[in-house]
Every structure is written in C-alpha cells, then in structure tokens.
Scaffold this motif. Structure first.
Motif, PDB file in Angstrom:
ATOM      1  N   ILE A 119       0.838  -1.209   0.000  1.00  0.00           N
ATOM      2  CA  ILE A 119       0.000   0.000   0.000  1.00  0.00           C
ATOM      3  C   ILE A 119       0.870   1.255   0.000  1.00  0.00           C
ATOM      4  N   LYS A 120       1.968   1.266   0.756  1.00  0.00           N
ATOM      5  CA  LYS A 120       2.880   2.424   0.732  1.00  0.00           C
ATOM      6  C   LYS A 120       3.459   2.633  -0.663  1.00  0.00           C
ATOM      7  N   ALA A 121       3.776   1.517  -1.345  1.00  0.00           N
ATOM      8  CA  ALA A 121       4.271   1.626  -2.713  1.00  0.00           C
ATOM      9  C   ALA A 121       3.194   2.180  -3.641  1.00  0.00           C
ATOM     10  N   ASP A 122       1.960   1.739  -3.411  1.00  0.00           N
ATOM     11  CA  ASP A 122       0.852   2.256  -4.230  1.00  0.00           C
ATOM     12  C   ASP A 122       0.667   3.761  -4.009  1.00  0.00           C
ATOM     13  N   GLN A 123       0.769   4.174  -2.764  1.00  0.00           N
ATOM     14  CA  GLN A 123       0.638   5.591  -2.464  1.00  0.00           C
ATOM     15  C   GLN A 123       1.748   6.409  -3.127  1.00  0.00           C
ATOM     16  N   ALA A 124       2.958   5.881  -3.101  1.00  0.00           N
ATOM     17  CA  ALA A 124       4.073   6.559  -3.763  1.00  0.00           C
ATOM     18  C   ALA A 124       3.841   6.626  -5.270  1.00  0.00           C
ATOM     19  N   ALA A 125       3.279   5.533  -5.833  1.00  0.00           N
ATOM     20  CA  ALA A 125       2.993   5.526  -7.272  1.00  0.00           C
ATOM     21  C   ALA A 125       1.936   6.570  -7.618  1.00  0.00           C
ATOM     22  N   ILE A 126       0.985   6.754  -6.713  1.00  0.00           N
ATOM     23  CA  ILE A 126      -0.041   7.763  -6.949  1.00  0.00           C
ATOM     24  C   ILE A 126       0.574   9.160  -6.924  1.00  0.00           C
TER      25      ILE A 126
END
Length: 412
Positions: free
Chosen positions: A174-181
């Motif tokens: 989820i942290k990676a997804d947030q960074a991708a966003i």
C-alpha cells in the motif's frame, strides 16, 4: 579860405586806399584759426566723449547646496532572472495560454499538454491502491480468526505468523501504491507548463499540435525543446564596468549604507531609473583594467529592458554645502578653467576656478568662488576684463545669442 576842404578830401582818399590792406591779413588770420580748430576736432577720438553701451549677458548666482560625487560606467541591462520553460514530460501541446510578449504572473498557465496517458497512469495507481487495501483488510480479518484458534490449540502458531507476515507485506504494498499515486500526480501536473516567476514572455518557440519533449530527452536535433523564455524585468539588473582605480571609493561607500545607482540612456541625457549597487565582481579584467559591478533597479515604468546599453552613475558620497554654478559658466582658456564674475559696478573680471565634479548641467567648484557671487552664464564671447555688462532676463535665452565662432566674427 578853400585850403581846408582840399586837405580833408585827400585824407579820405588815403583812408580808402589803406582799408583793403588791413582787412586782408585779418581774414587770413581767421581762416587759419578755423583750419586749426577743424584739425583739432577731427583728430580728437570720439571714444573719449562716447562710452560703449553695456554688453547684455545672462548671469547666475553661485549657490551653496549638497552635490553628489559620482562615478560613471557603461553597461547593459540584464533580466534579474531568466528561465527557459521546458517540459518534464513528452506530450503533445493542446493549448497555448499566453501571447508573445505578454507579462505573466508566477504560476500562470502558459500551455496545456495532453494529459490522457498520464491521467490513465494515475487512475491505475489509485486502482492498485484500492485493491491492495482490500487485501490488507482481508488479511487482518483472517488474522483475527487465527489468533483465538491458536490460543485454544485449534490452529498452529505457524499459521498465525504467516498471516502476520502477509499483513506486513500488504502494508508495504500500500505504501508503494501511495508513492505511485504521488508520482503519477506529479507527472500529470507537468502537463501544465507554468511561469516560474513574474516576468515577460518572449516569442513562443512551439505551437499547438507540436510534441514537446522532456528536458531529459530530445526528438529531432532541429526541433525546439522549449516553449518560451521568461525574463524577470521588475526588478531588473544592470551589469556595468568601472575603472579598477575607482573601486576603493566604492568599497569605502558600501559600509555606510546602500550605494545609490542611477541608470541613464545611452546618450546620457535621459534618466531611466534609480536603484542600488548590489555587488562587485571578485576580480578585475587584466586586459581592460576594469571591474564589473551589478546594480538592481525597481524599473516601475519598464524603461529598462534586457539587452539595452546604458550609462550608470554610482554615487559614492555627497558634498555638503558645495559651491555650484551652471556648467555653461565655466570657460576653458590657455591657463585653465575660469569664469567671468560680475562686480558691483557691473564690470566683469576673469576668475580662475577649479572644478571638482560636473553633473546634470551643474559644476561643483572646489576653489575660486564664494557663495553669492554673480557669474556670467551666456554671452561670454563678447567679454574682456573690465567690460561693462547688463543683466538680461535669464528666462529668455534669445535675449543673449550664443553664436558659433563664425557668427561671433572669429572665422571669416
């Protein structure tokens, strides 16, 4: 009895003969006296009886006032900040939102790039985040089941540990997804090209429909890789040079407060703006013997424009109560500079002077004059020491002509 009349007639005849002999010498004497008197009158100078008329001049009084001491250099105007607007992404330009030469504000949109592909990447990153958040929620629910069962002996402890590891993995995802966003949002923001500061836009380099490449990539070598150049002109800077010998005077003035700088047109006749000295370069030019300085001007009327050549005056000090006269009063002779001083009897005298500084049509007199004295400003060409003058109206320059050498009789 007849003798007496005969004698009388003879005497009368004799008297008539002597009369012409007496009149002749008398007439000659009168003519001679008249001739001598005429010669005396002819040879006597008229100047002894008729004084020449006063010579009209325009005069001014020696004033006592504060007078700036300046150093003058030549330089050119430069934008305080200059930026070439490029793109961080490679996309097609779909709109241009400024006009050539327009004044723009910081953050104003200059062009819009096609956001479709970058918007899709943002949507995908947000979808991944939603999916992984659902997996995390499911993992936490399963862990909530396994922990009580493990305590009762109905589930192995290994299963609980494995589930805890899956939850930690989902949290990292989820942290990676947030960074991708965040990255996708940043990339999407690059589709709006904005002004980095208040300034004036130049001529645009690309039009709608063109592909603008990112600053790290390049398409065709002949294809422009920028949209426009923005120059900050309020405030604006001027780079100019002074002789290296003048720098000590500038350095002495800097610790005392802001050093005033005045920008003038290339012909030094028009004052364009007033600012302050900002910096002195750290070394002199060994070829020219000059040093470059930088001055900052507020430029409220935009009279200064990047690339202009200007004259710059740096005020290093102010002479308090200096004696000043109009610069036209100062004449140059074989023995140096002088002025014509008008005395109380309206006769002029040549007075040698020493001029320390000249500025804006005024001369700062170092020695030779006193406050309140009257000096001739116009009409000096007809004067010699002792000439009687009359003071003409200073508001009417035509009252006293200022001729060329030819019209003054100095040339044939």
């Amino acid at each position: 009895m007849n003798a007496a009349p005969v004698v009388t007639e003879r005497s009368a005849a004799k008297h008539r003969r002597r009369a012409p002999l007496i009149v002749g010498p008398v007439m000659i004497a009168l003519v001679a006296v008249g001739y001598l008197a005429w010669q005396h009158v002819k040879q006597s100078p008229r100047a002894a009886t008729e004084a020449p008329p006063p010579v009209p001049v325009i005069a001014a009084t020696v004033q006592k006032q504060n007078f700036p001491i300046v150093l003058t250099g030549i330089g050119n105007v430069a934008a305080l900040n200059s930026a070439t607007v490029r793109s961080m992404v490679t996309e097609q330009i779909i709109s241009i939102d400024f006009k050539d030469g327009q004044f723009v504000k910081k953050g104003q949109v200059l062009a819009q790039l096609d956001p479709s592909s970058l918007q899709a990447q943002l949507d995908q990153a947000e979808a991944n985040l939603a999916r992984d958040e659902a997996h995390l929620e499911n993992g936490r629910i399963n862990l909530g089941r396994y922990v009580p069962l493990a305590k009762q002996g109905f589930a192995p402890q290994q299963q609980v540990s494995t589930q805890q590891a899956k939850i930690a993995q989902e949290e990292a995802t989820i942290k990676a997804d947030q960074a991708a966003i965040e990255y996708a949002k940043t990339q999407l923001s690059y589709t709006k090209l904005v002004a980095p500061f208040d300034g004036v836009a130049g001529i645009r380099l690309l039009d709608v429909g063109n592909i603008i490449h990112s600053s790290s990539t390049r398409g065709s070598p002949t294809e422009p890789n920028a949209l426009v150049v923005i120059n900050q002109v309020q405030p604006i800077s001027v780079m100019f040079t002074l002789a290296a010998a003048d720098i000590p005077a500038v350095q002495e003035a800097l610790p005392k407060g802001p050093v005033k700088a005045i920008a003038l047109s290339a012909d030094a006749k028009t004052e364009l703006d007033t600012g302050t000295l900002a910096a002195i370069d750290n070394q002199a030019n060994t070829t020219s013997g000059t040093i470059t300085l930088k001055a900052i001007f507020p430029n409220p009327d935009r009279k200064l424009w990047p690339g202009m050549f200007v004259n710059v005056r740096v005020v290093t000090q102010v002479q308090d109560n200096g004696l000043t006269v109009p610069l036209d009063a100062v004449q140059q002779g074989p023995q140096g500079q002088y002025v014509f001083v008008v005395g109380a009897d309206h006769k002029v005298a040549m007075q040698p002077v020493s001029v320390r500084e000249t500025l804006n049509g005024e001369a700062l007199i170092e020695k030779g004059l006193s406050a309140g004295e009257t000096v001739v400003v116009r009409g000096q060409y007809r004067l010699t020491p002792g000439t009687v003058v009359s003071l003409a109206n200073p508001n009417d320059p035509a009252a006293v002509p200022n001729p060329t050498p030819a019209s003054a009789g100095l040339l044939p």
